[in-house]
Each structure stands twice: as C-alpha cells, then as structure tokens.
Motif scaffolding. Structure first.
Motif, PDB file in Angstrom:
ATOM      1  N   ILE A  62     -13.563  10.237  -2.494  1.00  0.00           N
ATOM      2  CA  ILE A  62     -12.138   9.948  -2.391  1.00  0.00           C
ATOM      3  C   ILE A  62     -11.797   8.762  -3.286  1.00  0.00           C
ATOM      4  CG2 ILE A  62     -10.238   9.292  -0.864  1.00  0.00           C
ATOM      5  CD1 ILE A  62     -11.900  10.539   1.445  1.00  0.00           C
ATOM      6  N   GLN A  63     -11.015   9.051  -4.316  1.00  0.00           N
ATOM      7  CA  GLN A  63     -10.543   8.014  -5.228  1.00  0.00           C
ATOM      8  C   GLN A  63      -9.114   8.356  -5.628  1.00  0.00           C
ATOM      9  OE1 GLN A  63     -13.199   6.998  -8.491  1.00  0.00           O
ATOM     10  NE2 GLN A  63     -14.829   8.128  -7.461  1.00  0.00           N
ATOM     11  N   LEU A  64      -8.219   7.416  -5.430  1.00  0.00           N
ATOM     12  CA  LEU A  64      -6.816   7.619  -5.772  1.00  0.00           C
ATOM     13  C   LEU A  64      -6.389   6.578  -6.800  1.00  0.00           C
ATOM     14  CD1 LEU A  64      -5.304   8.113  -2.191  1.00  0.00           C
ATOM     15  CD2 LEU A  64      -6.033   9.883  -3.804  1.00  0.00           C
ATOM     16  N   ALA A  65      -5.742   7.039  -7.860  1.00  0.00           N
ATOM     17  CA  ALA A  65      -5.182   6.143  -8.875  1.00  0.00           C
ATOM     18  C   ALA A  65      -3.688   6.030  -8.630  1.00  0.00           C
ATOM     19  CB  ALA A  65      -5.461   6.680 -10.271  1.00  0.00           C
ATOM     20  N   PHE A  66      -3.197   4.805  -8.495  1.00  0.00           N
ATOM     21  CA  PHE A  66      -1.784   4.542  -8.292  1.00  0.00           C
ATOM     22  C   PHE A  66      -1.200   4.105  -9.630  1.00  0.00           C
ATOM     23  CE2 PHE A  66      -3.497   4.477  -4.130  1.00  0.00           C
ATOM     24  CZ  PHE A  66      -2.474   4.751  -3.252  1.00  0.00           C
ATOM     25  N   ASP A  67      -0.415   4.964 -10.246  1.00  0.00           N
ATOM     26  CA  ASP A  67       0.159   4.697 -11.559  1.00  0.00           C
ATOM     27  C   ASP A  67       1.648   4.387 -11.435  1.00  0.00           C
ATOM     28  OD1 ASP A  67      -2.278   5.259 -12.819  1.00  0.00           O
ATOM     29  OD2 ASP A  67      -1.801   7.392 -12.970  1.00  0.00           O
ATOM     30  N   GLY A  68       2.075   3.327 -12.112  1.00  0.00           N
ATOM     31  CA  GLY A  68       3.494   3.017 -12.175  1.00  0.00           C
ATOM     32  C   GLY A  68       3.898   1.731 -11.496  1.00  0.00           C
ATOM     33  N   ALA A  69       3.016   1.103 -10.722  1.00  0.00           N
ATOM     34  CA  ALA A  69       3.370  -0.153 -10.062  1.00  0.00           C
ATOM     35  C   ALA A  69       3.370  -1.286 -11.079  1.00  0.00           C
ATOM     36  CB  ALA A  69       2.386  -0.457  -8.943  1.00  0.00           C
ATOM     37  N   ASP A  70       4.237  -2.259 -10.873  1.00  0.00           N
ATOM     38  CA  ASP A  70       4.228  -3.451 -11.713  1.00  0.00           C
ATOM     39  C   ASP A  70       2.958  -4.256 -11.451  1.00  0.00           C
ATOM     40  OD1 ASP A  70       6.704  -2.743 -12.746  1.00  0.00           O
ATOM     41  OD2 ASP A  70       7.811  -3.977 -11.302  1.00  0.00           O
ATOM     42  N   LYS A  71       2.516  -4.248 -10.182  1.00  0.00           N
ATOM     43  CA  LYS A  71       1.317  -4.980  -9.799  1.00  0.00           C
ATOM     44  C   LYS A  71       0.809  -4.400  -8.483  1.00  0.00           C
ATOM     45  CE  LYS A  71      -0.154  -9.587  -8.350  1.00  0.00           C
ATOM     46  NZ  LYS A  71       0.295 -10.947  -8.008  1.00  0.00           N
ATOM     47  N   SER A  91       9.769  -2.699  -9.239  1.00  0.00           N
ATOM     48  CA  SER A  91      11.025  -3.280  -9.705  1.00  0.00           C
ATOM     49  C   SER A  91      12.117  -3.232  -8.644  1.00  0.00           C
ATOM     50  CB  SER A  91      11.499  -2.552 -10.963  1.00  0.00           C
ATOM     51  OG  SER A  91      11.746  -1.183 -10.665  1.00  0.00           O
ATOM     52  N   VAL A  92      11.955  -2.399  -7.608  1.00  0.00           N
ATOM     53  CA  VAL A  92      12.964  -2.258  -6.562  1.00  0.00           C
ATOM     54  C   VAL A  92      12.535  -2.944  -5.265  1.00  0.00           C
ATOM     55  CG1 VAL A  92      13.921  -0.149  -7.534  1.00  0.00           C
ATOM     56  CG2 VAL A  92      12.076  -0.006  -5.844  1.00  0.00           C
ATOM     57  N   GLY A  93      11.389  -3.613  -5.264  1.00  0.00           N
ATOM     58  CA  GLY A  93      10.901  -4.291  -4.073  1.00  0.00           C
ATOM     59  C   GLY A  93       9.416  -4.087  -3.888  1.00  0.00           C
TER      60      GLY A  93
END
Length: 173
Positions: free
Chosen positions: A143-152, A165-167
């Motif tokens: 199980i490995q999930l990549a979270f793409d798109g977060a600022d941090k 960017s929205v919270g």
C-alpha cells in the motif's frame, strides 16, 4: 449533505470518472486508478449566498490527486447499499450528455487494488472515509499512495496535513 453518496457515471461526466460524491467543502471523484478531491475556498462559497451582500465571479478551487503506486491498473469496482432515491443530470443543451435515474451508493470498493487488498470508500457523517481491507496473504507494504497537488504535506500526531491554497485538509490516521 448529512451523508455522502457516490453517484454512478451514466455518461454525464467524462469516461474516466466512475463515481462522484459531493461533501461539505468540495467534490470527490473515483476514477479507474486514482482518486481526486476538489476543495472549494470556504470564503468564496459563503459569498455565493445572496445574504452576504457581495458578489463574486470566481470560486477558488484546489485539486488533490491520490495515485495508488504499483497498484492494479484495472481493479474491479463494486458499489453497495443503493439509496432509495436517485439523481438526474440535465447538463447543457445536448441530450446525449443527460442522465436520469442515476443510482447513488453508500460505499464503493476497489477490489484487489493491490494483491489481496481492497480499498473501500464510504462516508462518516458528511466526510469521506476509506479503509484498506486485507485478506490472507496481503502485504501491507504494497500500500503506497502518492498525494499530488498539495502546496505542502506534513505529519502531525500521525495525521497527514495537506496545505492547500484554499486552506488545510487533514487526512486522519
């Protein structure tokens, strides 16, 4: 909504979308081999209501794509617990993009997303949750999930914090 339901795609959205759910603060798309959250900026949503006294012409959004790494590219997707009602989508002027009697479900399972591991999506109150269901022979290291798109991204008390960017959004452990 008080409970999140997953609406099936009956040609009212792009083909890669299998199910869509709306939750407090955004939308969630279940795709064949990834999952996409779209979050709204809370101030913009409040400003859309006439009683606020101000008009906006844009709503700020932020998308996060969750990609299961080295997973089955074509898992069998099953839906469960059909709601007693349905949705209709009459989007645009082209009847080919309209859909009626769209069933809603309480849960969706990606069967064998990894060997002997299923991923189940469901709601807890007005939030979307997911669990991994392990059968004999499952390897949790798969199980490995990549979270793409977060600022941090950061961890706090074992929870994943996604700075957008929205919270800030928290993926609870």
């Amino acid at each position: 909504p008080s409970k999140v339901h997953f609406a099936e795609n009956k040609n009212q959205w792009e083909d890669f979308i299998k199910y869509k759910a709306e939750f407090r603060g955004g939308k969630f798309f279940l795709e064949e081999n990834r999952f996409t959250y779209v979050f709204y900026h809370p101030d913009d949503i409040q400003s859309l209501h006439a009683h606020e006294g101000k008009q906006i012409d844009k709503v700020r959004l932020h998308a996060i794509k969750i990609n299961p790494i080295n997973s089955n590219p074509h898992p069998v997707i099953s839906s469960y617990d059909t709601a007693a009602y349905f949705n209709n989508y009459f989007i645009g002027n082209d009847p080919a993009t309209w859909a009626s009697d769209v069933r809603l479900f309480s849960s969706v399972i990606y069967n064998n997303l990894y060997p002997n591991i299923d991923m189940k999506f469901y709601s807890s109150l007005s939030d979307i949750k997911y669990d991994f269901i392990l059968r004999p022979g499952a390897n949790t290291n798969d199980i490995q999930l990549a979270f793409d798109g977060a600022d941090k991204l950061s961890l706090k008390n074992g929870n994943l914090l996604m700075h957008l960017s929205v919270g800030e959004v928290i993926e609870e452990k």
